[in-house]
Design an enzyme around this catalytic site. Structure first.
Site, mmCIF file in Angstrom:
data_model
loop_
_atom_site.group_PDB
_atom_site.id
_atom_site.type_symbol
_atom_site.label_atom_id
_atom_site.label_comp_id
_atom_site.label_asym_id
_atom_site.label_seq_id
_atom_site.Cartn_x
_atom_site.Cartn_y
_atom_site.Cartn_z
ATOM 1 N N ASP A 102 -7.985 -5.333 -0.072
ATOM 2 C CA ASP A 102 -8.510 -6.054 -1.232
ATOM 3 C C ASP A 102 -8.261 -7.550 -1.164
ATOM 4 O O ASP A 102 -8.945 -8.332 -1.810
ATOM 5 C CB ASP A 102 -7.894 -5.500 -2.514
ATOM 6 C CG ASP A 102 -8.404 -4.111 -2.794
ATOM 7 O OD1 ASP A 102 -9.563 -3.855 -2.464
ATOM 8 O OD2 ASP A 102 -7.639 -3.289 -3.311
ATOM 9 N N HIS A 132 0.849 -1.188 0.000
ATOM 10 C CA HIS A 132 0.000 0.000 0.000
ATOM 11 C C HIS A 132 0.882 1.235 0.000
ATOM 12 O O HIS A 132 1.947 1.235 0.607
ATOM 13 C CB HIS A 132 -0.921 0.027 1.233
ATOM 14 C CG HIS A 132 -2.079 0.942 1.056
ATOM 15 N ND1 HIS A 132 -2.013 2.281 1.373
ATOM 16 C CD2 HIS A 132 -3.310 0.721 0.543
ATOM 17 C CE1 HIS A 132 -3.177 2.838 1.077
ATOM 18 N NE2 HIS A 132 -3.980 1.923 0.568
HETATM 19 N N1 CMC Z 1 4.248 -7.361 -5.278
HETATM 20 C C1 CMC Z 1 5.590 -7.352 -5.434
HETATM 21 N N2 CMC Z 1 6.385 -6.286 -5.222
HETATM 22 C C2 CMC Z 1 5.786 -5.156 -4.829
HETATM 23 C C3 CMC Z 1 4.397 -5.078 -4.632
HETATM 24 C C4 CMC Z 1 3.619 -6.237 -4.867
HETATM 25 N N3 CMC Z 1 2.294 -6.219 -4.688
HETATM 26 N N4 CMC Z 1 4.059 -3.832 -4.237
HETATM 27 C C5 CMC Z 1 5.207 -3.144 -4.194
HETATM 28 N N5 CMC Z 1 6.255 -3.945 -4.540
HETATM 29 C C6 CMC Z 1 7.678 -3.583 -4.533
HETATM 30 C C7 CMC Z 1 8.049 -2.747 -5.739
HETATM 31 O O1 CMC Z 1 8.468 -3.554 -6.826
HETATM 32 C C8 CMC Z 1 9.177 -1.915 -5.173
HETATM 33 O O2 CMC Z 1 10.317 -2.716 -5.111
HETATM 34 P P1 CMC Z 1 11.804 -2.022 -5.282
HETATM 35 O O3 CMC Z 1 11.924 -1.063 -4.137
HETATM 36 O O4 CMC Z 1 12.744 -3.177 -5.212
HETATM 37 O O5 CMC Z 1 11.778 -1.354 -6.630
HETATM 38 C C9 CMC Z 1 8.733 -1.639 -3.732
HETATM 39 O O6 CMC Z 1 7.892 -2.751 -3.393
HETATM 40 C C10 CMC Z 1 7.944 -0.344 -3.558
HETATM 41 O O7 CMC Z 1 6.875 -0.328 -4.518
HETATM 42 P P2 CMC Z 1 6.213 0.973 -5.115
HETATM 43 O O8 CMC Z 1 5.554 0.617 -6.399
HETATM 44 O O9 CMC Z 1 7.191 2.095 -5.113
HETATM 45 O O10 CMC Z 1 5.156 1.275 -4.000
HETATM 46 P P3 CMC Z 1 3.894 2.167 -4.185
HETATM 47 O O11 CMC Z 1 3.635 2.792 -2.884
HETATM 48 O O12 CMC Z 1 4.018 3.083 -5.344
HETATM 49 O O13 CMC Z 1 2.795 1.073 -4.575
HETATM 50 C C11 CMC Z 1 0.849 -0.216 -4.682
HETATM 51 C C12 CMC Z 1 1.661 0.798 -3.846
HETATM 52 C C13 CMC Z 1 -0.457 -0.489 -3.923
HETATM 53 C C14 CMC Z 1 0.520 0.396 -6.037
HETATM 54 C C15 CMC Z 1 1.678 -1.517 -4.856
HETATM 55 O O14 CMC Z 1 2.028 -2.062 -3.611
HETATM 56 C C16 CMC Z 1 0.946 -2.551 -5.713
HETATM 57 O O15 CMC Z 1 1.012 -2.492 -6.939
HETATM 58 N N6 CMC Z 1 0.236 -3.542 -5.037
HETATM 59 C C17 CMC Z 1 -0.552 -4.503 -5.766
HETATM 60 C C18 CMC Z 1 -1.887 -3.866 -6.167
HETATM 61 C C19 CMC Z 1 -2.825 -3.710 -4.992
HETATM 62 O O16 CMC Z 1 -3.010 -4.620 -4.199
HETATM 63 N N7 CMC Z 1 -3.461 -2.507 -4.928
HETATM 64 C C20 CMC Z 1 -4.490 -2.230 -3.929
HETATM 65 C C21 CMC Z 1 -4.086 -1.181 -2.943
HETATM 66 S S1 CMC Z 1 -5.223 -1.150 -1.571
HETATM 67 C C22 CMC Z 1 -6.646 -0.483 -2.237
HETATM 68 C C23 CMC Z 1 -6.655 0.999 -2.229
HETATM 69 O O17 CMC Z 1 -6.495 1.609 -1.150
HETATM 70 O O18 CMC Z 1 -6.805 1.575 -3.309
#
Ligand code: CMC
Length: 431
Positions: free
Chosen positions: A366, A308
């Site tokens: 989710d 998240h």
């Molecule tokens: N699986 C594998 N790796 C992940 C994941 C995941 N679900 N989420 C983040 N990472 C890794 C990412 O690759 C990165 O690694 P590194 O530092 O080595 O490059 C690190 O964790 C940080 O990720 P980020 O993309 O910079 O983090 P963010 O804050 O931008 O992303 C997120 C948040 C929710 C978009 C992401 O965690 C994700 O894509 N999760 C899966 C989709 C999901 O479940 N979304 C629902 C969110 S809850 C509902 C809502 O509130 O809307």
């Protein structure tokens, strides 16, 4: 006491600039940079707005490190335990929990507004039967503006509230109708003897020729899911509603743009993707292979339902739903459901994995909502529409607050331009 400020020193010129610090009632202080460009000629750069406060708000507070989510000061755990979705919608919109008479009036107004104009039903027929219901929602909710445009007065508080109530009341009807349309069943009208959430279940799963069997545990679990999704501060879809609304656009159009933003798999679309992922895994033996893929930087695959942007220790919504998940499966006699077993094993393995621990990736809301909704009988393509239904309470409250906030302005971000600088047009024959 001296007002708190922060000083920016320009290392190129040695010039010093003071900026006030704004203190909220809780949470980090913010540097007020509204005068930054005027004073210094600089913009700030913050793609994804990770460190940017875009508005003042009194609705929802999140502490991502501590796993706190509060609406108007009430914890999400407290609301899930004691309240119901409609009361939470009132709280979001009005700022206080309703007194008995206030709730009775709000309830009656919502019940009264649940029907949609008969002509709006013709819109459904224009969509392909296999259209994603989110596409239908974007269209039909946006089309509400064509039914109420003349009556829309942004400057009247009563009129703003009326728009909000209409949206909260009609979303379940529109969501249920989009489902019935997709499966070719008769669309059902709201019933007087049902409340908000039970009526939605009836409109989704009832049939004109059958008596509908209501299961209290299911109503309660769905109502909890609605409460948990009702608002979440300035997330992507809410910011979209605010941004569209900041132009003075009609609230139905603004909420329709929020529905579009919610659809993406990084936001509301994740609950559908969780189920798709679990189903594609098939068995517990396949989990390591998926974990490996999630860690592989050359593979775009992510473990859906994990991680998240704001919660970095645990998602309090996921904690509530984890428990609710077990209660519903118990009530439905589905405790041994293979999908739940798979989900629990995936959760266990991911939580013990260094990659996920280091990056603070744990199951989000989710992850569990998908399992509950699947057990209730919602097809996975209906998960995000349900999220939209619940989030309408937050979107409308935030839209209303924005229009009542003196600091609100047209949202218009700037950019770091990296394109070509000025150059002469070259006639085609000379290129
Ligand atoms: N699986 C594998 N790796 C992940 C994941 C995941 N679900 N989420 C983040 N990472 C890794 C990412 O690759 C990165 O690694 P590194 O530092 O080595 O490059 C690190 O964790 C940080 O990720 P980020 O993309 O910079 O983090 P963010 O804050 O931008 O992303 C997120 C948040 C929710 C978009 C992401 O965690 C994700 O894509 N999760 C899966 C989709 C999901 O479940 N979304 C629902 C969110 S809850 C509902 C809502 O509130 O809307």
């Amino acid at each position: 006491m001296m007002a708190k400020t922060v000083t920016l020193i320009d290392n190129q010129t040695g010039e010093k600039y003071d900026f006030p610090i704004l203190e909220g009632t809780q949470g980090p202080d913010l540097i007020d940079i509204r005068t930054l460009y005027g004073k210094t000629g600089y913009f700030t750069f913050d793609p994804g707005y990770g460190a940017t406060g875009a508005c003042e708000s009194k609705i929802t507070y999140i502490d991502g490190d501590k796993g706190i989510l509060q609406h108007r000061g009430y914890s999400i755990e407290n609301l899930c335990d004691k309240s119901n979705f409609l009361e939470v919608a009132y709280l979001l919109l009005h700022g206080e929990l309703p007194k008995q008479t206030e709730y009775a009036q709000f309830h009656a107004e919502i019940m009264e507004s649940r029907l949609i104009n008969e002509q709006l039903q013709f819109f459904f027929r224009g969509f392909r039967r296999d259209a994603h219901p989110m596409a239908i929602l974007v269209g039909v909710v946006g089309a509400l503006s064509s039914f109420y445009h003349g009556a829309f007065d942004l400057h009247s508080e009563e009129n703003r509230l009326l728009c909000c109530r209409r949206l909260v009341a009609k979303l379940p009807t529109i969501v249920a109708m989009s489902y019935k349309y997709s499966i070719g069943q008769a669309m059902l009208y709201p019933r007087e003897d049902y409340n908000y959430t039970d009526n939605f279940l009836y409109m989704m799963f009832g049939k004109p020729e059958h008596k509908f069997k209501m299961i209290p545990e299911v109503v309660s679990a769905l109502d909890k899911i609605f409460i948990l999704h009702a608002d979440h501060e300035q997330n992507a879809s809410t910011s979209t509603v605010r941004m569209a609304g900041s132009t003075g656009a009609n609230p139905y159009a603004a909420v329709s743009s929020g529905i579009s933003a919610l659809w993406g798999p990084a936001h509301g679309g994740a609950n559908e993707e969780v189920l798709n992922m679990l189903k594609s895994m098939g068995s517990v033996d396949d989990i390591p292979q998926y974990i490996k893929r999630a860690k592989d930087k050359d593979d775009p695959f992510r473990l859906m339902g994990f991680g998240h942007r704001v919660y970095k220790n645990f998602d309090p919504r996921a904690n509530v739903l984890r428990q609710s998940c077990h209660e519903v499966l118990d009530a439905l006699g589905m405790k041994e459901q293979p999908l739940l077993k798979l989900a629990m094993e995936l959760e266990r393995i991911a939580l013990e994995d260094e990659y996920f621990i280091e990056r603070k990736l744990f199951p989000n809301v989710d992850f569990y909502s998908g399992i509950i909704l699947e057990a209730i009988g919602f097809p996975s393509y209906m998960f995000t529409p349900l999220f939209a239904l619940a989030r309408t309470a937050g979107w409308t409250a935030q839209w209303k607050e924005m229009h009542e906030d003196k600091t609100s302005r047209l949202c218009r971000p700037r950019q770091l331009y990296l394109g070509e600088t000025a150059r002469e047009y070259i006639p085609m024959e000379k290129r």
